[in-house]
Design a protein around this motif. Structure first.
Motif, PDB file in Angstrom:
ATOM      1  N   GLU A  65       1.005  -0.958  -0.221  1.00 21.59           N
ATOM      2  CA  GLU A  65       0.542  -0.058   0.394  1.00 21.59           C
ATOM      3  C   GLU A  65       0.886   1.272  -0.301  1.00 21.59           C
ATOM      4  N   GLN A  69       0.968   3.728  -3.483  1.00 21.29           N
ATOM      5  CA  GLN A  69       0.670   5.414  -3.242  1.00 21.29           C
ATOM      6  C   GLN A  69       1.460   6.455  -3.461  1.00 21.29           C
ATOM      7  N   LYS A  70       2.851   5.306  -3.100  1.00 17.01           N
ATOM      8  CA  LYS A  70       4.185   6.419  -3.554  1.00 17.01           C
ATOM      9  C   LYS A  70       4.120   6.971  -4.799  1.00 17.01           C
ATOM     10  N   THR A  72       2.155   6.409  -7.420  1.00 12.67           N
ATOM     11  CA  THR A  72       1.247   6.849  -8.285  1.00 12.67           C
ATOM     12  C   THR A  72       0.625   8.078  -7.517  1.00 12.67           C
ATOM     13  N   LYS A  73       1.906   8.592  -7.060  1.00 13.63           N
ATOM     14  CA  LYS A  73       1.500  10.470  -6.572  1.00 13.63           C
ATOM     15  C   LYS A  73       0.176  10.599  -5.794  1.00 13.63           C
ATOM     16  N   GLN A  74      -0.096   9.542  -4.624  1.00 15.94           N
ATOM     17  CA  GLN A  74      -1.103   9.757  -3.689  1.00 15.94           C
ATOM     18  C   GLN A  74      -0.527   9.858  -2.815  1.00 15.94           C
ATOM     19  N   THR A  75      -1.425  10.133  -1.298  1.00 13.40           N
ATOM     20  CA  THR A  75      -1.158  10.978  -0.445  1.00 13.40           C
ATOM     21  C   THR A  75      -1.561   9.477   0.764  1.00 13.40           C
ATOM     22  N   VAL A  76       0.206   9.680   0.826  1.00 14.34           N
ATOM     23  CA  VAL A  76      -0.194   7.999   1.443  1.00 14.34           C
ATOM     24  C   VAL A  76      -1.143   7.759   2.851  1.00 14.34           C
ATOM     25  N   ARG A  77      -1.430   6.792   2.814  1.00 18.17           N
ATOM     26  CA  ARG A  77      -2.761   6.827   3.742  1.00 18.17           C
ATOM     27  C   ARG A  77      -3.097   5.439   4.680  1.00 18.17           C
ATOM     28  N   CYS A  83      -5.071  -1.713   5.418  1.00 12.38           N
ATOM     29  CA  CYS A  83      -4.178  -2.339   5.289  1.00 12.38           C
ATOM     30  C   CYS A  83      -3.987  -3.053   6.003  1.00 12.38           C
ATOM     31  N   GLY A 116      -6.481  -0.655  -4.517  1.00 20.32           N
ATOM     32  CA  GLY A 116      -5.857   0.391  -5.041  1.00 20.32           C
ATOM     33  C   GLY A 116      -6.145   0.452  -6.636  1.00 20.32           C
ATOM     34  N   GLY A 120      -8.235   2.937  -3.960  1.00 21.34           N
ATOM     35  CA  GLY A 120      -8.186   2.793  -2.719  1.00 21.34           C
ATOM     36  C   GLY A 120      -9.622   1.969  -1.454  1.00 21.34           C
TER      37      GLY A 120
END
Length: 312
Positions: A65, A69-70, A72-77, A83, A116, A120
């Motif tokens: 996860e 997220q890294k 795909t340049k998303q906010t890491v949650r 997860c 993902g 998400g």
């Protein structure tokens, strides 16, 4: 003075939604707490193999996860703990003898493919842990159906559901071959009560699924107690069909959803090519959730009428 468009701005986000002080992290933490006794008991039954299965599954889900997220340049949650829940659920529906590399592949499918790729948490169509298990089951059927006898290194080719064992006390306490977290009926029932009391799950979902399996088994002349306590029925009814994103939003929709899961489970168990049908029944009914949300819809902005005159 603000423009009308600013005043009437509507923010839309995917589920889960909360109307009080609860948030995703606290909800997931509560689910983790309910899973801890099952995890500990699984380690007691099956030894360190179960412990490392849980560790590898949870760690893999967390890492996948974070990396997804890294990349795909998303906010890491990963801090929302979802997860961790997926990793625990995946591990607890696996035999303890499954090789670690298979668990890592299952975790990849659960987190990246089932969660993902769909957007998400809250946007997934299928239960991520079950997608991971389904991939492993189809890809590695021998490993996924090799069962370890509790408190022993010996293996057995059949669970009680297949062998026809009727030792109800062993079913209830969990001293039987099977998946790590599905064995103890007692601990699953305690977890169910805990999650219902804390309002994490809706009682309609597990009750409708279990009652449907019981009724169908009774009509077919089968052993109702064995049908309810063996296999992964209770674990699936408590932890899998109650996933917020993959279950209906209305009370009657949830009843129909649970009943459908129960009916398909019964049909697969008794007429299909697999001894257990819980996993496939839930994934099949996951597809029906948008349809159920439409035919049993909720009208927002309307309250229940109480008493005469329509006063609330």
């Amino acid at each position: 003075m603000a423009a009308p468009s600013d005043v009437n701005e509507i923010n839309i986000s995917s589920s889960p939604h909360f109307s009080d002080n609860w948030n995703t992290r606290l909800t997931m933490l509560t689910v983790i707490i309910s899973l801890v006794p099952l995890s500990v008991y699984g380690v007691i039954l099956y030894g360190f193999k179960a412990f490392f299965t849980i560790l590898v599954s949870v760690t893999s889900c967390l890492v996948f996860e974070f990396l997804f997220q890294k990349l795909t340049k998303q906010t890491v949650r990963v801090g929302d703990l979802s997860c961790i829940v997926t990793g625990l659920l995946l591990a607890l529906v696996l035999p303890p003898s499954v090789p670690f590399w298979m668990i890592i592949l299952g975790a990849f499918f659960a987190i990246v493919v089932a969660k993902g790729f769909f957007g998400g948490i809250g946007a997934n169509v299928f239960n991520p842990a079950l997608i991971g298990r389904a991939f492993m089951f189809v890809s590695f059927p021998i490993a996924m159906t090799t069962w370890t006898i509790p408190m022993s290194d010996a293996v057995s080719g059949a669970t009680p559901l297949v062998s026809g064992s009727r030792d109800y006390l062993s079913f209830f306490l969990g001293n039987r071959a099977g998946c790590i977290g599905e064995s103890s009926v007692l601990l699953i029932l305690i977890a169910c009560i805990f999650l219902i009391v804390t309002k994490i799950i809706d009682w309609r979902l597990p009750l409708s699924m279990v009652c449907t399996v019981a009724l169908c088994t009774l009509i077919a002349g089968g052993d109702v107690l064995a049908a309810l306590m063996s296999g992964g029925l209770l674990f699936g009814a408590v932890f899998m069909i109650t996933d917020y994103a993959t279950s209906p939003v209305t009370p009657w929709g949830r009843v129909i959803f649970g009943a459908g899961c129960g009916l398909i489970t019964f049909l697969i168990r008794n007429f299909g090519g697999y001894p257990e049908g819980v996993m496939f029944s839930i994934l099949i009914m996951n597809v029906m959730v948008p349809f159920l949300n439409r035919i049993v819809s909720r009208k927002y902005g309307y309250g229940l009428k109480k008493g005469k005159g329509g006063k609330k």
